[in-house]
Design an enzyme around this catalytic site. Sequence first.
Site, mmCIF file in Angstrom:
data_model
loop_
_atom_site.group_PDB
_atom_site.id
_atom_site.type_symbol
_atom_site.label_atom_id
_atom_site.label_comp_id
_atom_site.label_asym_id
_atom_site.label_seq_id
_atom_site.Cartn_x
_atom_site.Cartn_y
_atom_site.Cartn_z
ATOM 1 N N HIS A 2 6.693 -7.891 -1.659
ATOM 2 C CA HIS A 2 5.843 -8.285 -2.372
ATOM 3 C C HIS A 2 5.339 -7.305 -3.387
ATOM 4 O O HIS A 2 4.250 -7.488 -3.915
ATOM 5 C CB HIS A 2 4.565 -8.643 -1.535
ATOM 6 C CG HIS A 2 4.950 -10.005 -0.623
ATOM 7 N ND1 HIS A 2 4.201 -10.193 0.408
ATOM 8 C CD2 HIS A 2 6.028 -10.920 -0.800
ATOM 9 C CE1 HIS A 2 4.817 -11.204 0.991
ATOM 10 N NE2 HIS A 2 5.871 -11.770 0.430
ATOM 11 N N GLY A 8 2.504 -6.931 13.173
ATOM 12 C CA GLY A 8 1.068 -7.089 12.270
ATOM 13 C C GLY A 8 1.249 -7.896 11.013
ATOM 14 O O GLY A 8 0.809 -7.648 10.169
ATOM 15 N N GLU A 32 -2.634 -10.852 18.299
ATOM 16 C CA GLU A 32 -2.632 -12.284 18.734
ATOM 17 C C GLU A 32 -1.505 -12.957 18.589
ATOM 18 O O GLU A 32 -0.505 -12.461 17.969
ATOM 19 C CB GLU A 32 -3.736 -12.942 17.651
ATOM 20 C CG GLU A 32 -2.922 -12.917 16.201
ATOM 21 C CD GLU A 32 -4.296 -13.291 15.127
ATOM 22 O OE1 GLU A 32 -5.314 -13.865 15.508
ATOM 23 O OE2 GLU A 32 -3.538 -13.567 14.097
ATOM 24 N N ASP A 59 0.797 -1.139 0.015
ATOM 25 C CA ASP A 59 -0.080 0.120 -0.061
ATOM 26 C C ASP A 59 0.897 1.468 0.040
ATOM 27 O O ASP A 59 0.327 2.384 -0.260
ATOM 28 C CB ASP A 59 -0.871 0.005 1.299
ATOM 29 C CG ASP A 59 -0.204 -0.005 2.522
ATOM 30 O OD1 ASP A 59 -0.829 -0.937 3.421
ATOM 31 O OD2 ASP A 59 1.041 0.279 2.805
ATOM 32 N N CYS A 65 -1.661 -2.322 -22.394
ATOM 33 C CA CYS A 65 -0.409 -1.528 -22.450
ATOM 34 C C CYS A 65 -0.425 -0.646 -23.796
ATOM 35 O O CYS A 65 -0.724 -0.957 -24.800
ATOM 36 C CB CYS A 65 0.914 -2.312 -22.635
ATOM 37 S SG CYS A 65 2.299 -1.445 -23.034
HETATM 38 C C1 BV8 Z 1 7.310 -18.401 -3.385
HETATM 39 C C2 BV8 Z 1 1.193 -9.775 -2.529
HETATM 40 C C3 BV8 Z 1 8.531 -20.120 -4.384
HETATM 41 C C4 BV8 Z 1 -0.127 -9.718 -3.417
HETATM 42 C C5 BV8 Z 1 1.363 -11.720 -1.173
HETATM 43 C C6 BV8 Z 1 1.415 -24.121 -1.505
HETATM 44 C C7 BV8 Z 1 0.963 -23.802 -2.583
HETATM 45 C C8 BV8 Z 1 1.626 -22.699 -3.377
HETATM 46 C C9 BV8 Z 1 2.606 -22.000 -2.346
HETATM 47 C C10 BV8 Z 1 2.847 -22.453 -1.547
HETATM 48 C C11 BV8 Z 1 2.180 -23.522 -0.691
HETATM 49 N N1 BV8 Z 1 3.126 -23.671 0.622
HETATM 50 C C12 BV8 Z 1 3.916 -22.648 0.608
HETATM 51 C C13 BV8 Z 1 3.945 -21.835 -0.356
HETATM 52 C C14 BV8 Z 1 4.677 -20.628 -0.684
HETATM 53 C C15 BV8 Z 1 3.848 -19.485 -0.384
HETATM 54 C C16 BV8 Z 1 3.246 -19.257 0.759
HETATM 55 O O1 BV8 Z 1 3.962 -18.944 2.068
HETATM 56 N N2 BV8 Z 1 1.916 -19.737 1.137
HETATM 57 C C17 BV8 Z 1 1.491 -19.756 2.515
HETATM 58 C C18 BV8 Z 1 -0.206 -19.144 2.451
HETATM 59 C C19 BV8 Z 1 1.401 -21.092 3.059
HETATM 60 N N3 BV8 Z 1 4.510 -18.378 -0.773
HETATM 61 C C20 BV8 Z 1 4.851 -18.028 -1.993
HETATM 62 O O2 BV8 Z 1 4.289 -18.483 -2.968
HETATM 63 C C21 BV8 Z 1 5.796 -16.882 -2.242
HETATM 64 N N4 BV8 Z 1 6.433 -17.272 -3.242
HETATM 65 O O3 BV8 Z 1 7.269 -19.168 -2.516
HETATM 66 O O4 BV8 Z 1 7.844 -18.542 -4.507
HETATM 67 C C22 BV8 Z 1 9.199 -19.898 -5.960
HETATM 68 C C23 BV8 Z 1 10.579 -19.896 -5.859
HETATM 69 C C24 BV8 Z 1 11.283 -20.016 -6.821
HETATM 70 C C25 BV8 Z 1 10.711 -20.089 -8.410
HETATM 71 C C26 BV8 Z 1 9.064 -19.970 -8.150
HETATM 72 C C27 BV8 Z 1 8.497 -19.749 -7.085
HETATM 73 C C28 BV8 Z 1 5.271 -15.616 -2.437
HETATM 74 C C29 BV8 Z 1 4.172 -15.116 -1.634
HETATM 75 C C30 BV8 Z 1 3.731 -13.653 -1.750
HETATM 76 C C31 BV8 Z 1 2.462 -13.654 -1.961
HETATM 77 N N5 BV8 Z 1 1.735 -12.381 -2.382
HETATM 78 N N6 BV8 Z 1 1.083 -10.599 -1.367
HETATM 79 C C32 BV8 Z 1 -1.198 -8.761 -2.760
HETATM 80 O O5 BV8 Z 1 -0.890 -8.360 -1.374
HETATM 81 O O6 BV8 Z 1 -2.177 -8.912 -3.322
HETATM 82 S S1 BV8 Z 1 1.220 -12.246 0.458
HETATM 83 C C33 BV8 Z 1 0.051 -11.266 1.113
HETATM 84 O O7 BV8 Z 1 -0.467 -12.090 2.218
HETATM 85 C C34 BV8 Z 1 0.873 -10.322 2.279
HETATM 86 O O8 BV8 Z 1 1.747 -9.458 1.052
HETATM 87 C C35 BV8 Z 1 1.377 -11.015 3.321
HETATM 88 O O9 BV8 Z 1 2.653 -11.505 2.906
HETATM 89 C C36 BV8 Z 1 0.162 -12.153 3.334
HETATM 90 C C37 BV8 Z 1 -0.849 -11.591 4.465
HETATM 91 O O10 BV8 Z 1 -0.182 -11.837 5.625
HETATM 92 P P1 BV8 Z 1 -0.204 -10.728 6.649
HETATM 93 O O11 BV8 Z 1 0.535 -9.548 6.207
HETATM 94 O O12 BV8 Z 1 0.584 -11.443 7.933
HETATM 95 O O13 BV8 Z 1 -1.545 -10.432 6.978
HETATM 96 P P2 BV8 Z 1 -2.589 -11.214 7.576
HETATM 97 O O14 BV8 Z 1 -3.932 -10.832 7.308
HETATM 98 O O15 BV8 Z 1 -2.155 -12.715 7.388
HETATM 99 O O16 BV8 Z 1 -2.483 -10.951 9.116
HETATM 100 C C38 BV8 Z 1 -2.483 -9.728 9.696
HETATM 101 C C39 BV8 Z 1 -1.906 -9.862 11.255
HETATM 102 O O17 BV8 Z 1 -1.855 -8.424 11.810
HETATM 103 C C40 BV8 Z 1 -2.920 -10.661 12.128
HETATM 104 O O18 BV8 Z 1 -2.144 -11.564 13.021
HETATM 105 C C41 BV8 Z 1 -3.406 -9.884 12.931
HETATM 106 O O19 BV8 Z 1 -3.889 -10.255 14.193
HETATM 107 C C42 BV8 Z 1 -2.557 -8.638 13.264
HETATM 108 N N7 BV8 Z 1 -3.303 -7.343 13.182
HETATM 109 C C43 BV8 Z 1 -4.593 -6.799 12.656
HETATM 110 N N8 BV8 Z 1 -4.670 -5.678 13.170
HETATM 111 C C44 BV8 Z 1 -3.681 -5.307 13.834
HETATM 112 C C45 BV8 Z 1 -2.737 -6.366 14.079
HETATM 113 N N9 BV8 Z 1 -1.550 -6.319 14.679
HETATM 114 C C46 BV8 Z 1 -1.393 -5.067 15.287
HETATM 115 N N10 BV8 Z 1 -2.129 -4.205 15.236
HETATM 116 C C47 BV8 Z 1 -3.370 -3.971 14.531
HETATM 117 N N11 BV8 Z 1 -4.005 -3.038 14.299
HETATM 118 ZN ZN ZN Z 2 3.806 -3.330 -23.203
#
Ligand code: BV8
Ligand code: ZN
Length: 250
Positions: free
Chosen positions: A130, A198, A226, A115, A158
């Site tokens: 990301h 977060g 949490e 963002d 494009c």
């Molecule tokens: C990779 C961009 C390899 C887009 C994002 C099985 C199948 C496929 C893939 C996988 C798999 N198992 C594992 C993987 C790998 C996968 C992965 O990790 N999956 C997870 C789901 C298990 N990872 C990938 O695919 C990565 N790439 O591994 O590539 C590779 C290597 C070589 C060649 C080819 C491939 C890429 C991962 C990136 C994905 N893109 N975002 C977009 O945003 O639209 S991920 C997206 O989700 C975010 O960027 C972020 O990373 C994630 C969200 O997580 P959080 O930010 O933690 O948010 P969330 O809501 O989960 O949690 C919020 C927290 O804040 C909570 O704990 C809450 O309690 C707390 N909170 C809330 N309010 C507050 C607070 N805390 C404090 N104060 C508050 N007020």
């Molecule tokens: Zn182009």
Amino acid sequence: MSEPAIFKAKALIAKAQHIVVLTGAGVSAESGIKTFRAAEGLWEEHSIEDVATPQGFRNDPQLVWRFYNERRRAADIATPNPGHIALARLESLRLLRQKIKSSSAPFMILTQNIDGLHQQAGSQNVLELHGSIWLVRCTGCESLRDDYPIQLPVPPRCDECGSLLRPHVVWFGEALEEAVLAQAEKATRGADLFLVIGTSAVVQPAASYPFMAARRKIPVIEINLEKTPVSEIATLTLLGKSGDILPKLL
Ligand code: BV8
Ligand code: ZN
């Protein structure tokens, strides 16, 4: 979250020379941006496979662009909250305090967020693991621009080569940029304090950096609503809103 924990965190911050911070959607929640995994979270309305994977984009680029247009609109009206601002102030105090220009920066944010709110709050050393919702890439000629309207036509093409445009973000199953991975690892290796704020710490490889820090035996402070997998290895977990806790740590 107890006062002694706050004092302990402040003492660790005061002593540290190279602070690295990993942030996730939770730091933007108080700016009105939906997180991914909360009840009304982003993934509830859409399945990850449909809107945040390359195959989802191939299947239905319109659906994916409606999802990202929605998030561009939300990010456009959002403003940095006290948590973003506290992190930016902490960095500026450290930059002032840094006497000699040492090799590794005194303060660096590794953010999973797309963002741009850390930069808007004034943070200078921000690594977007990301990508960015404001950058749009051409799937044909790879042109990369940030001057498109907040709402792009669905699907946008494009104007140089006519190919489909996509958000310049890392989708699931896509590799993070090599340079980004190298910078994040270098920062984590050079840190003497690691903050995790977060994030549910489930997405890899972003979630691996706090564990890398813990293996180096440097203090890890977690701020979250949490407990998460990081809580197991954290020196301190401060439970509460980052917008409340971070200003107290300054
Ligand atoms: C990779 C961009 C390899 C887009 C994002 C099985 C199948 C496929 C893939 C996988 C798999 N198992 C594992 C993987 C790998 C996968 C992965 O990790 N999956 C997870 C789901 C298990 N990872 C990938 O695919 C990565 N790439 O591994 O590539 C590779 C290597 C070589 C060649 C080819 C491939 C890429 C991962 C990136 C994905 N893109 N975002 C977009 O945003 O639209 S991920 C997206 O989700 C975010 O960027 C972020 O990373 C994630 C969200 O997580 P959080 O930010 O933690 O948010 P969330 O809501 O989960 O949690 C919020 C927290 O804040 C909570 O704990 C809450 O309690 C707390 N909170 C809330 N309010 C507050 C607070 N805390 C404090 N104060 C508050 N007020
Ligand atoms: Zn182009």
